[in-house]
Design an enzyme around this catalytic site. Structure first.
Site, PDB file in Angstrom:
ATOM      1  N   HIS A 438       0.883  -1.186  -0.012  1.00 54.83           N
ATOM      2  CA  HIS A 438      -0.172   0.030   0.039  1.00 54.83           C
ATOM      3  C   HIS A 438       0.942   1.317   0.074  1.00 54.83           C
ATOM      4  O   HIS A 438       0.774   2.193  -0.634  1.00 54.83           O
ATOM      5  CB  HIS A 438      -0.737   0.054   1.017  1.00 54.83           C
ATOM      6  CG  HIS A 438      -1.767   1.179   1.376  1.00 54.83           C
ATOM      7  ND1 HIS A 438      -1.494   2.427   2.032  1.00 54.83           N
ATOM      8  CD2 HIS A 438      -2.961   1.339   0.592  1.00 54.83           C
ATOM      9  CE1 HIS A 438      -2.191   3.076   1.929  1.00 54.83           C
ATOM     10  NE2 HIS A 438      -3.356   2.546   1.233  1.00 54.83           N
ATOM     11  N   ARG A 533      -6.802  -0.261 -10.094  1.00 54.89           N
ATOM     12  CA  ARG A 533      -7.066  -1.298  -9.109  1.00 54.89           C
ATOM     13  C   ARG A 533      -8.332  -0.763  -8.114  1.00 54.89           C
ATOM     14  O   ARG A 533      -8.301   0.317  -7.812  1.00 54.89           O
ATOM     15  CB  ARG A 533      -5.830  -1.376  -8.041  1.00 54.89           C
ATOM     16  CG  ARG A 533      -4.730  -2.275  -8.721  1.00 54.89           C
ATOM     17  CD  ARG A 533      -3.729  -2.470  -7.617  1.00 54.89           C
ATOM     18  NE  ARG A 533      -2.626  -3.131  -8.067  1.00 54.89           N
ATOM     19  CZ  ARG A 533      -1.433  -2.805  -8.468  1.00 54.89           C
ATOM     20  NH1 ARG A 533      -1.386  -1.485  -8.785  1.00 54.89           N
ATOM     21  NH2 ARG A 533      -0.538  -3.503  -8.974  1.00 54.89           N
ATOM     22  N   ARG A 580     -10.234  -3.048 -13.161  1.00 56.87           N
ATOM     23  CA  ARG A 580     -10.106  -4.660 -12.597  1.00 56.87           C
ATOM     24  C   ARG A 580     -10.916  -4.891 -11.476  1.00 56.87           C
ATOM     25  O   ARG A 580     -11.113  -4.146 -10.543  1.00 56.87           O
ATOM     26  CB  ARG A 580      -8.547  -4.876 -11.914  1.00 56.87           C
ATOM     27  CG  ARG A 580      -8.493  -6.411 -11.643  1.00 56.87           C
ATOM     28  CD  ARG A 580      -7.079  -6.619 -11.348  1.00 56.87           C
ATOM     29  NE  ARG A 580      -6.736  -5.880  -9.940  1.00 56.87           N
ATOM     30  CZ  ARG A 580      -5.628  -6.108  -9.464  1.00 56.87           C
ATOM     31  NH1 ARG A 580      -4.625  -6.727 -10.054  1.00 56.87           N
ATOM     32  NH2 ARG A 580      -5.086  -5.590  -8.194  1.00 56.87           N
ATOM     33  N   GLU A 676      -1.712 -14.171 -15.158  1.00 56.42           N
ATOM     34  CA  GLU A 676      -0.971 -13.999 -13.824  1.00 56.42           C
ATOM     35  C   GLU A 676      -0.625 -15.386 -13.312  1.00 56.42           C
ATOM     36  O   GLU A 676       0.025 -15.220 -12.449  1.00 56.42           O
ATOM     37  CB  GLU A 676      -1.954 -13.098 -12.691  1.00 56.42           C
ATOM     38  CG  GLU A 676      -2.296 -11.870 -12.898  1.00 56.42           C
ATOM     39  CD  GLU A 676      -2.977 -11.342 -11.837  1.00 56.42           C
ATOM     40  OE1 GLU A 676      -2.619 -10.514 -11.223  1.00 56.42           O
ATOM     41  OE2 GLU A 676      -4.190 -11.481 -11.831  1.00 56.42           O
ATOM     42  N   GLY A 698      -0.123  -9.569 -15.470  1.00 56.22           N
ATOM     43  CA  GLY A 698       0.186  -9.103 -14.051  1.00 56.22           C
ATOM     44  C   GLY A 698       1.301  -9.857 -13.592  1.00 56.22           C
ATOM     45  O   GLY A 698       1.516 -10.850 -13.023  1.00 56.22           O
ATOM     46  N   THR A 699       2.766  -9.267 -14.050  1.00 57.38           N
ATOM     47  CA  THR A 699       3.872 -10.097 -13.735  1.00 57.38           C
ATOM     48  C   THR A 699       4.119 -10.073 -12.224  1.00 57.38           C
ATOM     49  O   THR A 699       5.052 -10.945 -12.027  1.00 57.38           O
ATOM     50  CB  THR A 699       5.167  -8.982 -14.316  1.00 57.38           C
ATOM     51  OG1 THR A 699       4.906  -7.817 -14.371  1.00 57.38           O
ATOM     52  CG2 THR A 699       4.983  -9.438 -15.833  1.00 57.38           C
ATOM     53  N   ASN A 700       3.569  -9.242 -11.517  1.00 59.07           N
ATOM     54  CA  ASN A 700       3.830  -9.450 -10.232  1.00 59.07           C
ATOM     55  C   ASN A 700       3.319 -10.710  -9.521  1.00 59.07           C
ATOM     56  O   ASN A 700       4.205 -11.554  -8.928  1.00 59.07           O
ATOM     57  CB  ASN A 700       3.200  -8.405  -9.121  1.00 59.07           C
ATOM     58  CG  ASN A 700       3.370  -6.807  -9.633  1.00 59.07           C
ATOM     59  OD1 ASN A 700       4.427  -6.457 -10.181  1.00 59.07           O
ATOM     60  ND2 ASN A 700       2.390  -6.030  -9.215  1.00 59.07           N
ATOM     61  N   ASP A 701       2.202 -11.150  -9.922  1.00 59.99           N
ATOM     62  CA  ASP A 701       1.766 -12.495  -9.483  1.00 59.99           C
ATOM     63  C   ASP A 701       2.212 -13.564 -10.537  1.00 59.99           C
ATOM     64  O   ASP A 701       2.851 -14.535 -10.076  1.00 59.99           O
ATOM     65  CB  ASP A 701       0.182 -12.580  -9.552  1.00 59.99           C
ATOM     66  CG  ASP A 701      -0.256 -11.752  -8.327  1.00 59.99           C
ATOM     67  OD1 ASP A 701       0.401 -12.148  -7.501  1.00 59.99           O
ATOM     68  OD2 ASP A 701      -1.426 -11.144  -8.488  1.00 59.99           O
ATOM     69  N   CYS A 748       0.475  -4.828 -16.837  1.00 56.19           N
ATOM     70  CA  CYS A 748       0.173  -3.833 -15.955  1.00 56.19           C
ATOM     71  C   CYS A 748       0.838  -4.248 -14.610  1.00 56.19           C
ATOM     72  O   CYS A 748       0.674  -3.527 -13.542  1.00 56.19           O
ATOM     73  CB  CYS A 748      -1.388  -3.802 -15.857  1.00 56.19           C
ATOM     74  SG  CYS A 748      -2.282  -5.246 -15.184  1.00 56.19           S
TER      75      CYS A 748
END
Ligand code: PEP
Ligand code: MG
Length: 796
Positions: A438, A533, A580, A676, A698-701, A748
């Site tokens: 956050h 988001r 999303r 993801e 969603g490359t973070n996931d 993203c």
């Protein structure tokens, strides 16, 4: 006179003919090649409603509480019905039709052979033209109605529909919000011969960001609507007005808008394969356009944004407006702040986007700035910029009251309730959190320099101690390194960005997570929002969706989402905003009121989140989708829907079914999925047949699931690598499959802001890249550089 001819109008007639009409009249008078036409004046609209005696009823109908969605919808329906169902008085009908016939006869010199309808009358474009009251924000006012290829049989109906566009839900809402009196707003209608263009586009007579003497022309096949609406990626021609040199980027133009020969309607068609990669305008045509651009700029005395069309090499001007986006801040290169040693290297001490700092030890040593400032703590530089101020330790929400402008917030972890104080602060330091926490996301979007994941800032730093925070490197130094008046400079100026906004064939969008950041995000000149988001809108309610609904009702829940999304969609309109649906892991929901009912999960990242939760709790999901339906009813046709954490086509079909059940027609709206999980990447071919318009990485996931590296676990953070060959192979394969199925691809995740990933993606042929606000400009340049390289390679 119900109508005025374009050659009778000048710029001063704004009140009578609206902005569009006045501009076309002015251009016609200046001898520029404008297709012939006339304007049904604003006075004609006025006398129509007054003489028919519907004016009072109309204004009473729209005098509603605009925040009450049901009354707003009813008001719009009633008002539009009043206008579209009231017949034309005979004299008015005759006057408009007589003018129309004249456009089709002697006035018809727009092309050697005027385009004729079946009845022999000309095809005309019918467009609403806002008058002075609403001009500053005409796009919000909803007066955007345009009908192409209209013939006599539909003309009067179309004119009335333009009038009725004054009373869409969005227009009524906007005027209520702005305090405009509905009865003082008028509208004119432009009726102009269609140019049956074989190529068309837009032209900026000076650089739209910097004002440099550079003409930028965008061109695509067919009618210009495809370029203006963003349906096609146009060719890009950058012409130096100093030495005439031209920089050409030929895009792959998949679609074109053309007139359907049988119905006369404008339709979208695929561009034949041999013309997709063909350059649209020749050197000679560029010269004609440049000459035209110079004439129109000289006429107005300021840079213009021109819509143009060509028929058999003859150029026509469809519209010209002053360029409003030339950005003063882009002209200033830096601020004269001396960066702390090492800060000039954007990779020094910056994380790989996942968790731990690369080279912690070196950062600790080199973070000391020689004779000034010892490194007190270090962490992840999550929002760039260098600022100094007194540290204020926030241990509980009550402590937020002590945060004044210029303070540096030091806290364990930020929460949604802290956003107002985060806006006031000059910097933010947290003990916990990674690059997607956050604190990291919100501070980046607010443009407040931040360092997260220091582990010990709240115990090492003292309340009131003056510190300097380097949000690039992730180091907190003792003492003030930056003069107070310089501290408040916006972050873009602290970290000099390249001055020019390049035009690129690959779209560059921006990620937004808090509505408060929308204005700043829109000012980047991004091509839209690639990820909005919604979690932060819900987290800021401080209750889980279930709890909020239990206490406030379903309508209130839907309204919260409508308001949050609307504020971003407004800021970007008509640029697309990809929203999303909810994706918060249970451990985030647990902190909220009602969180005690969240399932206790061993590994929330692999648990009850994203589309899994939505499809399990369709009762709650329905109210989320209802928010989208309301937004569409309000006219936010730039909103797109994106489903997170899908695994396969079955997930997608189920989500699509929920969308239909909520009254959203999947065939009419743009929607898609996030890629993801490895499963979603491997099953993309099946998913491509479900009707999705796009797939977004969603490359973070995707990275955490492909490498089995928890994105929040510091112990394995050095193994979190979005550029790992395994991740890249999945991404490359998905892009290839999606291209075969005409599904757009996008990124993203955080990695979209990294140059190496941008290079890889552009080479693979991704359709768009969505970056963090502060990275948009650099990504635009990187994309441009790679595109030019590709182009050169293709001709060598
Ligand atoms: C991602 O996973 O890359 C993504 C953009 O979603 P989030 O970070 O919100 O999970
Ligand atoms: Mg994700």
């Amino acid at each position: 006179m119900a109508v005025l001819w374009l050659d009778e109008i000048s710029a001063g007639d704004l009140e009578t003919v609206g902005g569009k009409g006045a501009s076309l009249g002015e251009l016609t008078g200046a001898g520029l090649p404008v297709p012939p036409g006339f304007v049904v004046t604003a006075g004609t609209y006025r006398s129509f409603i007054e003489e028919a005696g519907i004016d009072d009823e109309l204004f009473d109908a729209v005098d509603v509480d605009a925040d009450d969605s049901a009354s707003l919808a009813e008001a719009a329906d009633r008002a539009q019905e009043l206008i579209t169902e009231t017949p034309f008085p005979d004299d008015l009908r005759e006057e408009i039709l007589a003018a129309y016939h004249e456009v089709g006869s002697d006035g018809a010199d727009a092309a050697e052979e005027p385009a004729d309808g079946d009845d022999g009358g000309a095809f005309v474009a019918v467009r609403s033209s806002a008058t002075a009251e609403d001009l500053p924000d005409a796009s919000f006012a909803g007066q955007q109605e345009t009908f192409l290829n209209v013939t006599e049989d539909r003309l009067l109906e179309r004119v009335r529909e333009c009038w009725a566009s004054l009373f869409t839900q969005r227009a009524i809402y906007y005027r209520e919000e702005q305090g405009f009196d509905h009865s003082t707003v008028n509208i004119a209608v432009v009726v102009q011969q269609m140019v049956d263009a074989d190529k068309s586009g837009v032209m900026f007579t000076s650089h739209p960001s910097t004002g440099e003497p550079t003409m930028i022309i965008e061109a695509a096949w067919g009618l210009g609507e495809a370029v203006v609406s963003g349906a096609v990626s146009p060719d890009n021609y950058v012409v130096s007005r100093e030495d005439g040199s031209t920089d050409v980027t030929v895009a792959e133009k998949k679609v074109m808008h053309v007139k359907d020969e049988s119905t006369g309607e404008t339709v979208e068609r695929e561009v034949p394969s041999e013309r997709r990669d063909e350059r649209v305008i020749s050197e000679g045509e560029i010269e004609s356009l440049v000459e035209l651009g110079e004439r129109v700029e000289t006429h107005y005395g300021e840079p213009q944004d021109v819509e143009w069309a060509m028929v058999d090499g003859e150029v026509f001007m469809l519209q010209s407006r002053p360029i409003t986006t030339i950005d003063e801040t882009d002209r200033s290169e830096g601020t004269g702040i001396d960066p702390i040693d090492g800060a000039g290297d954007p990779t020094a001490g910056v994380t790989d986007g996942s968790g731990a700092l690369k080279g912690d030890a070196e950062t600790g040593a080199s973070g000391s700035n020689g004779d000034s400032g010892t490194t007190l703590v270090d962490g992840l530089g999550s929002s760039p910029g260098i600022v100094s101020g007194p540290a204020k330790i926030v241990r509980k929400l009550d402590d937020l009251a002590k945060i004044s402008e210029g303070d540096v917030i030091v806290t364990e972890m930020t929460m949604p309730d802290m956003v107002p104080a985060m806006k006031r602060a000059t910097g933010i330091i947290t003990d916990e959190g990674g690059m997607t926490s956050h604190a990291a996301i919100v501070s980046r979007e607010l443009g407040v320099p931040a360092i997260v994941g220091t582990t010990n800032a709240t115990s090492v730093l003292e309340d009131g101690q003056v510190v300097t925070l380097d949000g690039e490197r992730g180091a907190v130094l003792e003492g003030a390194e930056v003069e107070p008046e310089e501290e408040t400079e916006p972050v873009e100026e602290v970290r000099p960005q390249s001055p020019v906004k390049p035009m690129t064939a690959t779209e560059v969008k921006v990620n937004v997570s808090i509505p408060e950041a929308a204005e700043r995000a829109a000012a980047t000149g991004a091509d839209g929002v690639g990820l909005l988001r919604t979690e932060h809108m819900i987290l800021s309610l401080n209750q889980t969706p279930e709890k909020f609904i239990e206490e406030n009702g379903t309508d209130a829940y839907t309204n919260e989402l409508v308001e949050g999304i609307r504020s971003v969609a407004d800021e970007f309109y008509p640029r697309p905003v990809r929203v999303r649906t909810l994706d918060a892991p249970t451990d985030e929901f647990r902190q909220l009121e009602g969180g005690e009912n969240e399932p206790n999960e061993h590994n929330p990242m692999l648990g009850y989140r994203g589309i899994r939760r939505s499809l399990d709790r369709t009762d709650v999901f329905a109210h989320e989708l209802e928010a989208f339906r309301r937004l569409y009813d309000l006219g936010y046709d730039n909103v797109e829907i994106m489903f997170p954490l899908v695994n396969d086509a079955e997930d997608v079909y189920q989500a699509k079914r929920q969308m239909s059940e909520a009254g959203i027609d999947p065939a009419k709206r743009k929607w898609g999925v996030m890629i993801e999980t490895p499963a979603s990447a491997l099953c993309v071919e099946e998913m491509a047949t479900t009707g999705i318009d796009f797939a977004s990485f969603g490359t973070n996931d995707l990275t955490q699931y492909t490498l089995a590296v928890d994105r929040n676990n510091e112990n394995v953070a050095d193994r979190f690598d979005e550029l790992h060959p395994g991740v890249l192979r999945l991404i490359g394969d998905v892009i290839e499959t999606c291209r075969e199925h005409d599904v757009d691809t996008s990124i993203c995740g955080q990695a979209g802001s990294k140059p190496d990933m941008v290079q890889f993606l552009v080479n693979e042929g991704i359709s768009s890249i969505s970056a963090n606000i502060d990275a948009v400009r650099d990504v635009q340049h990187e994309v441009k550089r790679v595109e030019q390289k590709l182009l050169l390679e293709s001709v060598r």
